[in-house]
Write a protein that holds these residues in place. Structure first.
Motif, PDB file in Angstrom:
ATOM      1  N   THR A  66      37.439  36.260  36.603  1.00 15.79           N
ATOM      2  CA  THR A  66      38.277  36.502  37.560  1.00 15.79           C
ATOM      3  C   THR A  66      38.181  35.126  38.096  1.00 15.79           C
ATOM      4  O   THR A  66      39.130  33.952  38.374  1.00 15.79           O
ATOM      5  CB  THR A  66      38.429  37.609  38.881  1.00 15.79           C
ATOM      6  OG1 THR A  66      39.136  38.465  37.286  1.00 15.79           O
ATOM      7  CG2 THR A  66      39.803  37.318  39.230  1.00 15.79           C
ATOM      8  N   ARG A  95      30.467  40.569  36.155  1.00 15.26           N
ATOM      9  CA  ARG A  95      31.069  39.346  35.153  1.00 15.26           C
ATOM     10  C   ARG A  95      32.650  39.135  34.529  1.00 15.26           C
ATOM     11  O   ARG A  95      33.414  38.654  34.693  1.00 15.26           O
ATOM     12  CB  ARG A  95      30.932  39.963  33.356  1.00 15.26           C
ATOM     13  CG  ARG A  95      29.154  39.370  32.192  1.00 15.26           C
ATOM     14  CD  ARG A  95      29.253  39.600  31.279  1.00 15.26           C
ATOM     15  NE  ARG A  95      29.857  40.622  30.762  1.00 15.26           N
ATOM     16  CZ  ARG A  95      29.610  42.042  30.026  1.00 15.26           C
ATOM     17  NH1 ARG A  95      27.840  42.400  30.109  1.00 15.26           N
ATOM     18  NH2 ARG A  95      30.176  42.924  29.806  1.00 15.26           N
ATOM     19  N   ASP A  96      33.042  40.163  34.867  1.00 13.24           N
ATOM     20  CA  ASP A  96      34.914  40.185  35.282  1.00 13.24           C
ATOM     21  C   ASP A  96      35.015  39.518  36.223  1.00 13.24           C
ATOM     22  O   ASP A  96      35.971  38.544  36.180  1.00 13.24           O
ATOM     23  CB  ASP A  96      35.380  41.477  35.204  1.00 13.24           C
ATOM     24  CG  ASP A  96      35.167  42.807  34.222  1.00 13.24           C
ATOM     25  OD1 ASP A  96      34.856  41.871  32.925  1.00 13.24           O
ATOM     26  OD2 ASP A  96      35.775  43.650  34.708  1.00 13.24           O
ATOM     27  N   ARG A 134      28.706  44.535  34.053  1.00 13.94           N
ATOM     28  CA  ARG A 134      30.004  44.499  33.430  1.00 13.94           C
ATOM     29  C   ARG A 134      31.593  44.086  34.881  1.00 13.94           C
ATOM     30  O   ARG A 134      31.984  42.698  33.967  1.00 13.94           O
ATOM     31  CB  ARG A 134      31.252  45.422  32.888  1.00 13.94           C
ATOM     32  CG  ARG A 134      32.596  45.340  31.924  1.00 13.94           C
ATOM     33  CD  ARG A 134      32.387  46.286  31.227  1.00 13.94           C
ATOM     34  NE  ARG A 134      31.977  47.629  31.502  1.00 13.94           N
ATOM     35  CZ  ARG A 134      30.783  48.166  31.228  1.00 13.94           C
ATOM     36  NH1 ARG A 134      30.435  48.311  30.088  1.00 13.94           N
ATOM     37  NH2 ARG A 134      30.917  49.767  31.708  1.00 13.94           N
TER      38      ARG A 134
END
Length: 167
Positions: free
Chosen positions: A74, A69-70, A66
């Motif tokens: 970003t 992916r973040d 996660r």
């Protein structure tokens, strides 16, 4: 057999499981010492600890995925903002360059108009006065009339405009 190692040290349990596995197909399974030691080492608290550690690691893996992916999102967002800013800067640069061109043209036009105005000024002599000449351009008297306009200015201006004196 009681395992005195910490519950998270599974080396001995692994060794016993591998030894038991080699003898597992044997019909006299529980008479083998390797199998007995493995079954003794595979206590419920050890198995529960293995399950808990597996769940923790799976949760960490999910968190890392996660986070990755973040971070990518970003990075993609930052890349998009950077691209927008670059485009805006390019547009501003183009606009500024156009402004500079128009400004230079306007300055040139202004200077040309100023020269034309000076050339058409009604009180400008047809020739430039010689150095030191302080005479009046209307009456030719070598004086500046004390900073006042020449008394003949009105008559000269009327004559230049073709109005002359009317009786």
């Amino acid at each position: 057999m009681k395992n005195s190692n910490a519950i998270t040290d599974y080396t001995e349990l692994q060794r016993l499981a591998e030894a038991a596995l080699r003898n597992w197909p044997d019909s006299k399974l529980f008479e083998r010492p390797e199998c007995e030691r493995f079954i003794d080492a595979a206590r419920p608290e050890v198995i529960l600890a293995l399950i808990a550690e597996n769940e923790r690691l799976e949760s960490e893996r999910a968190d890392l995925w996660r986070g990755k992916r973040d971070a990518e999102a970003t990075r993609d967002t930052k890349s998009a903002v950077i691209a927008e800013l670059k485009a805006e800067i390019a547009g501003l640069r183009t606009g500024y360059e156009a402004y500079e061109r128009v400004n230079a043209e306007l300055k040139a036009d202004n200077e040309a108009l100023r020269k034309e105005r000076d050339a058409r000024h009604p009180f400008k002599p047809f020739h430039e006065p010689s150095i030191g000449y302080t005479g009046c351009v209307i009456c030719g008297v070598f004086t500046d009339h004390g900073g006042l306009p020449c008394p003949k200015t009105r008559a000269t201006a009327d004559a230049a405009l073709g109005q002359g004196e009317q009786s």
